[in-house]
Design a protein around this motif. Structure first.
Motif, PDB file in Angstrom:
ATOM      1  N   GLU A 162       0.808  -1.212   0.000  1.00  0.00           N
ATOM      2  CA  GLU A 162       0.000   0.000   0.000  1.00  0.00           C
ATOM      3  C   GLU A 162       0.845   1.268   0.000  1.00  0.00           C
ATOM      4  OE1 GLU A 162      -3.306  -0.067  -0.444  1.00  0.00           O
ATOM      5  OE2 GLU A 162      -2.939  -2.219  -0.684  1.00  0.00           O
ATOM      6  N   ASP A 163       2.150   1.110   0.024  1.00  0.00           N
ATOM      7  CA  ASP A 163       3.075   2.249  -0.017  1.00  0.00           C
ATOM      8  C   ASP A 163       3.401   2.519  -1.487  1.00  0.00           C
ATOM      9  OD1 ASP A 163       4.727   4.263   0.842  1.00  0.00           O
ATOM     10  OD2 ASP A 163       6.301   2.943   1.620  1.00  0.00           O
ATOM     11  N   VAL A 186       5.226  -6.614   0.570  1.00  0.00           N
ATOM     12  CA  VAL A 186       4.442  -7.148   1.688  1.00  0.00           C
ATOM     13  C   VAL A 186       2.993  -6.706   1.474  1.00  0.00           C
ATOM     14  CG1 VAL A 186       4.115  -7.172   4.184  1.00  0.00           C
ATOM     15  CG2 VAL A 186       6.432  -7.060   3.234  1.00  0.00           C
ATOM     16  N   PRO A 187       2.101  -7.624   1.117  1.00  0.00           N
ATOM     17  CA  PRO A 187       0.722  -7.241   0.775  1.00  0.00           C
ATOM     18  C   PRO A 187       0.025  -6.527   1.938  1.00  0.00           C
ATOM     19  CG  PRO A 187       1.176  -9.507   0.115  1.00  0.00           C
ATOM     20  CD  PRO A 187       2.333  -9.070   0.964  1.00  0.00           C
ATOM     21  N   GLY A 188      -0.661  -5.449   1.606  1.00  0.00           N
ATOM     22  CA  GLY A 188      -1.466  -4.741   2.601  1.00  0.00           C
ATOM     23  C   GLY A 188      -0.692  -3.837   3.532  1.00  0.00           C
ATOM     24  N   ALA A 189       0.632  -3.817   3.438  1.00  0.00           N
ATOM     25  CA  ALA A 189       1.439  -3.022   4.365  1.00  0.00           C
ATOM     26  C   ALA A 189       1.612  -1.603   3.854  1.00  0.00           C
ATOM     27  CB  ALA A 189       2.805  -3.668   4.572  1.00  0.00           C
ATOM     28  N   THR A 190       1.650  -0.662   4.787  1.00  0.00           N
ATOM     29  CA  THR A 190       1.937   0.725   4.472  1.00  0.00           C
ATOM     30  C   THR A 190       3.403   1.017   4.785  1.00  0.00           C
ATOM     31  OG1 THR A 190       1.051   1.310   6.649  1.00  0.00           O
ATOM     32  CG2 THR A 190      -0.438   1.516   4.765  1.00  0.00           C
ATOM     33  N   ALA A 198       3.100  -7.537   9.555  1.00  0.00           N
ATOM     34  CA  ALA A 198       3.874  -6.974   8.448  1.00  0.00           C
ATOM     35  C   ALA A 198       5.365  -6.916   8.770  1.00  0.00           C
ATOM     36  CB  ALA A 198       3.356  -5.583   8.093  1.00  0.00           C
ATOM     37  N   LEU A 199       5.706  -6.440   9.971  1.00  0.00           N
ATOM     38  CA  LEU A 199       7.119  -6.337  10.320  1.00  0.00           C
ATOM     39  C   LEU A 199       7.735  -7.725  10.479  1.00  0.00           C
ATOM     40  CD1 LEU A 199       9.281  -4.206  10.800  1.00  0.00           C
ATOM     41  CD2 LEU A 199       8.807  -4.375  13.246  1.00  0.00           C
ATOM     42  N   ASP A 200       6.927  -8.697  10.888  1.00  0.00           N
ATOM     43  CA  ASP A 200       7.427 -10.077  10.977  1.00  0.00           C
ATOM     44  C   ASP A 200       7.846 -10.572   9.592  1.00  0.00           C
ATOM     45  OD1 ASP A 200       6.885 -10.145  13.686  1.00  0.00           O
ATOM     46  OD2 ASP A 200       4.902 -11.025  13.418  1.00  0.00           O
ATOM     47  N   GLN A 201       7.084 -10.204   8.570  1.00  0.00           N
ATOM     48  CA  GLN A 201       7.443 -10.602   7.206  1.00  0.00           C
ATOM     49  C   GLN A 201       8.730  -9.915   6.755  1.00  0.00           C
ATOM     50  OE1 GLN A 201       4.273 -10.905   4.203  1.00  0.00           O
ATOM     51  NE2 GLN A 201       2.796 -10.458   5.824  1.00  0.00           N
ATOM     52  N   VAL A 202       8.894  -8.649   7.138  1.00  0.00           N
ATOM     53  CA  VAL A 202      10.131  -7.928   6.819  1.00  0.00           C
ATOM     54  C   VAL A 202      11.327  -8.635   7.449  1.00  0.00           C
ATOM     55  CG1 VAL A 202      11.422  -5.793   7.200  1.00  0.00           C
ATOM     56  CG2 VAL A 202       9.003  -5.688   6.565  1.00  0.00           C
TER      57      VAL A 202
END
Length: 220
Positions: A162-163, A186-190, A198-202
């Motif tokens: 979303e960024d 990362v889907p849905g992340a800003t 989201a940060l876990d995926q990062v």
């Protein structure tokens, strides 16, 4: 594993403060370059650093600006976007790591957030023999300018789905890189990856990318 305080001298005479933590039998070490207006105490970078240490990677979180520069920057914002300055500071950190007993001989990776990502790419271009991998989180690799053409280390660009404007800038920067490069969305992340998980995926993506740098035969 007890962290130690790092004192990193720069070419301008400034001394930067950091926190170095290297696990036993570490497979590599990663220096973090935080984004604009942030510091080594960034909760997001510290969360990622914790995941890397659990995977056997050392971490160096340090301040890119001195205390006096930070005070000035809070008023004028004149340093946070000075990518050449930030890049030189990160080069100093790489040189410090290479010569430090706890990290000597370990492959070095760079993790940059926001403007810190541009600094990481500048440093990778300046130290091609030392920097083995680069990861950007919500970064501005486009601000690295001509350094993009000289980066040889594999680059992972992590961006929130979303960024949208930052994603566009990352895709354009990726097209300029001749080094191996992957854009990880990362889907849905800003921009700040504040969404649940989201940060876990990062952190997981960064961990997997840096884990490969200890294997010279790794296929990127």
């Amino acid at each position: 594993m007890l962290p130690e305080t790092a004192r990193i001298a720069t070419d301008s005479g400034a001394v930067l403060t950091g926190d170095l933590a290297v696990p036993d039998r570490a497979r590599g070490v990663v220096a973090f370059a935080h984004g604009s207006g942030s510091s080594r105490h960034s909760p997001r970078n510290r969360a990622v650093a914790g995941v890397l240490r659990e995977a056997g990677l050392g971490t160096l979180l340090f301040d890119l600006l001195t205390e006096d520069e930070e005070r000035t920057d809070r008023v004028t914002a004149e340093h946070r976007f000075d990518v050449p300055l930030l890049g030189r500071r990160l080069v100093a950190a790489v040189d410090w790591l290479v010569g430090h007993p706890s990290a000597a001989g370990l492959p070095v990776g760079l993790f940059g957030a926001s403007t810190g990502a541009a600094a990481a790419l500048v440093a990778a271009a300046e130290r091609p023999g030392e920097v083995r991998a680069v990861v950007s989180r919500g970064g501005r690799p486009d601000l690295a300018g001509d350094a993009l053409d000289r980066v040889g280390a594999p680059v992972l660009l992590i961006v929130g789905g979303e960024d949208r404007e930052v994603l566009r800038l990352n895709e354009r920067a990726a097209a300029r890189l001749s080094a191996p490069c992957t854009v990880h969305v990362v889907p849905g992340a800003t921009h700040l990856f504040e969404e649940p998980g989201a940060l876990d995926q990062v952190a997981a993506a960064a961990r997997d990318w840096f884990a490969r740098m200890s294997r010279r035969e790794a296929s990127w």
